[in-house]
Design an enzyme around this catalytic site. Sequence first.
Site, short mmCIF file in Angstrom:
data_model
loop_
_atom_site.label_atom_id
_atom_site.label_comp_id
_atom_site.label_asym_id
_atom_site.label_seq_id
_atom_site.Cartn_x
_atom_site.Cartn_y
_atom_site.Cartn_z
N ARG A 1 0.83 -1.22 0.00
CA ARG A 1 0.00 0.00 0.00
C ARG A 1 0.86 1.27 0.00
NH1 ARG A 1 -3.82 -0.47 4.87
NH2 ARG A 1 -1.96 -1.39 5.77
N CYS B 1 -27.05 4.08 8.79
CA CYS B 1 -26.14 2.92 8.80
C CYS B 1 -25.45 2.88 10.15
CB CYS B 1 -25.13 3.04 7.65
SG CYS B 1 -24.22 1.51 7.28
N HIS C 1 -22.67 9.22 7.00
CA HIS C 1 -21.36 9.35 6.35
C HIS C 1 -20.77 10.74 6.55
CE1 HIS C 1 -23.59 6.19 4.20
NE2 HIS C 1 -22.44 5.57 4.28
N SER D 1 -23.31 -0.77 14.93
CA SER D 1 -22.02 -0.35 15.49
C SER D 1 -22.13 1.02 16.14
CB SER D 1 -20.95 -0.34 14.41
OG SER D 1 -21.32 0.49 13.35
N CYS E 1 -27.43 -1.28 2.84
CA CYS E 1 -26.82 0.01 2.53
C CYS E 1 -27.22 0.40 1.11
CB CYS E 1 -25.32 -0.06 2.61
SG CYS E 1 -24.73 -0.59 4.21
N LYS F 1 -1.04 4.38 -1.26
CA LYS F 1 -1.99 4.89 -0.26
C LYS F 1 -1.24 5.78 0.74
CE LYS F 1 -4.34 3.17 3.87
NZ LYS F 1 -5.75 3.57 3.67
N GLU G 1 -30.76 2.78 3.86
CA GLU G 1 -30.17 4.11 3.75
C GLU G 1 -31.12 4.97 2.91
OE1 GLU G 1 -25.99 4.15 2.73
OE2 GLU G 1 -26.41 5.82 1.40
N ASP H 1 -27.72 -8.54 8.76
CA ASP H 1 -27.41 -7.49 7.77
C ASP H 1 -27.19 -8.09 6.40
OD1 ASP H 1 -27.40 -5.28 9.51
OD2 ASP H 1 -25.35 -5.70 10.16
N1 GLN Z 1 -24.34 -3.70 11.64
C1 GLN Z 1 -23.36 -3.04 10.84
C2 GLN Z 1 -22.91 -1.76 11.51
O1 GLN Z 1 -23.67 -1.12 12.14
C3 GLN Z 1 -23.91 -2.71 9.49
C4 GLN Z 1 -22.88 -2.03 8.63
C5 GLN Z 1 -23.32 -1.82 7.21
O2 GLN Z 1 -24.47 -1.83 6.90
N2 GLN Z 1 -22.39 -1.62 6.34
O3 GLN Z 1 -21.76 -1.37 11.41
ZN ZN Z 2 -25.46 0.13 6.12
#
Ligand code: GLN
Ligand code: ZN
Length: 784
Positions: A28, A756, A724, A463, A673, A31, A695, A629
């Site tokens: 990397r 998310c 985001h 999360s 997502c 990066k 989303e 998920d």
């Molecule tokens: N459960 C996961 C989180 O909250 C879902 C993440 C995702 O949708 N990309 O991080």
């Molecule tokens: Zn998500």
Amino acid sequence: MTAHPTPAGPRPPFIATVPGFPRIGAHRELKKAIEAYWRDPALAPELAKTAAALIDRRLKRATATGLDSVPVGTFSFYDQMLDVAAMVGALPARIDGIPDHRTAAATGDDASAAELLPPWLDRYFAAARGADGIPPLEMTKWFDTNYHHLVPELDPARGFTADPSFLVAQVRRARRDHVPARPALIGPVTFLALSKTAAGATGEPLDRLSELVDAYLDILDALAAEGVDWVQLDEPAINTDRVPAEMEARVAGQWRRLVEHAHGLGLAVLVQTYFTDGQRAVDVLADSGVDAIGVDCVAGAVPDVSGLPASTLIVAGIVDGRNVWRTNCGRALGSLAELAQSHPVAVSTSCSLLHVPHSLAAEPSLANEPELRARLAFGEEKIVEVVSLARALHHPGGQRIRRNGFLAAAEADKSADVSSATGSGALERRKGGVHDRSPFPLRREAQRRALDLPPLPTSTIGSFPQTPEVRAARAAFARGESSECAYEAAMVREILHVIEEQEKLGLDVLVHGEPERNDMVQYFAEQLDGFHCTSNAWVQSYGTRCVRPPILHGDVSRPAPMTVRWFRAAQDMTDRPVKGMLTGPVTMLAWSFVRDDRPLADTAQQVALAIRDECRDLEAAGAKVIQVDEAAIRELLPLRPEDRAAYAEWSVESFRTATGGLSDATQLHTHMCYSDFGSILDLIRDMDADVTTIEAARAGYELVDAIANSDFDLPLGPGVWDIHSPRVPDVGEVTERINHAVRTLGPDRVWVVPDCGLKTRSWPETRASLGALVKAARKVRASL
Ligand code: GLN
Ligand code: ZN
């Protein structure tokens, strides 16, 4: 090995190539150099030096391995679509004022490296990442891969121009090093098909094809002046519905123009396609005069090339460029020999090697896995395969082939076939009766009794912020520097903290926060049999972001529960329901390298059975709500519309297998997502989750309206703010969104959640945003 007929036609102009290379560096390096430059523009000379070293090493090595035509220009500082946007003067107007920092590079000791930093570099980065008050370009998936490209915004008021200096600088270095250079860039049709028209302007990007081709003609002039004899233009979009049928004649006409112009300059043209069998491009471009067509022989059937002139070179992508398995050389050689009966044939990979890790040599975790390693080929090894196959095709029986390890590769095929044929017993035993849940209305009643939630229940996606302390505790444990006991204590402390925060905020359905997870796929892959997790097999996901997809190499099974201890810890701390959190089978596959020796549907079913066991264990541990998920379910949707029904069938089947053992009273959530679900609403309905969260905030609530007008009739949690961005939403705007959802979907169907997971956010933002979410939900609740 069986003998194959020798090629009948004329000897091809080249016999071994690839469409593109990985570009981020085996460690990397790119990066790191780019991110350092972002932090400190004075590091421009280092960035130039790193780029030069990566480009030079890459091209020289490919030539030494035996490619006799080498693509030049597939190196990029961020993204290949953005490269073309910069090259044709199509960066968005809003970054015009960004100053140029590169000047420092000119003072570096390697002046020729400094040439690699184009004058537009800082505007280019600003378009990719945004700058103070300037939003970035949108990003989206590159066809059905896990790479994401930027979506150029084309403003018809700004004409196209041609500035190929960045590409020319690469070509010069290559020619200096005696590389048989073939400049490569995305073709005009694909560039337009994947762009959008700037806000406020009208017309479709593809309407500007002839105007853009004018700029490409200028680029061809500049390339011809460098003395090259081939150019490569990538046109994968011609094989997809991104290019409508009524455009075909125009595409053919503009391509004829391009090719005629190139021929006038003494340039031969390779049109490169990938990700589908390439048949449509073969048909549309049959009379365009192109000298060579690159086709993906792995994604589908080998296309029928009988409509092409007999002199057209077929660049046969027979080595899989986006998966990690060794090629079955015997079978590959059979297909190549067949193609070579009617046309000159060169051997290639099915697509750019951008989508696989650099080389097995850079992957330490495989040292103790000799059997698995023997079945694998990363980028470097795939180039060896291409060269070996090309030589075997064109010099059958030659000594060089044997020395090149070609026969050894064929031997490895055999053992791979044997080892991958082991046991599908688990699957057989458990087929049938996998989905036993009652219809939704009955489940809803059972869940109402079990859960007792208010209307418009509030929750999160899983999360919570992954603080430096949480990451450090996980990393120390992974390196063996802390005991299991210390690690567990640190995680439980964090879970307690997350639960307390949620209780204070007043959320209805809590989560444990996922502090133990580095990544939602890798976490499970590490615990399931049949997966191998790598330590350095990086693949670019977008810009400077790289991922290490796990390798799903064998039958998948679950030796032990994976999440139950964390769920228990969380549920023991609170009286409110805590959601069990799992990743679904399709997402597990989408973000891994998967076996190619059996149908994806079977592998999905195996993963589903493992998740099914986990669901049952969570339920037994007291989980009343479980979320599975399927963040990536939209991603695997096939490119060709005719393949979509089969996908819908197996993806839904795997989800229902994973979740269908839950009792009616356990509430099943799923999360996805992205918001372009319009096309898969039926599929999502068939997954039959009790609650689906999606989303929705960024795209406005248009999606909610579309769902309200569709047959999708289940409860829905359209995210109320865009996680985001660091922006904290205010109560007013969240209230407005909830009201919108209640108005269109009805009050009984709406859940109030963020877009998310929150793992990339900070605690202060998270607290403030969730505070607004709960307040707004209560306000609307009171008004019902
Ligand atoms: N459960 C996961 C989180 O909250 C879902 C993440 C995702 O949708 N990309 O991080
Ligand atoms: Zn998500």
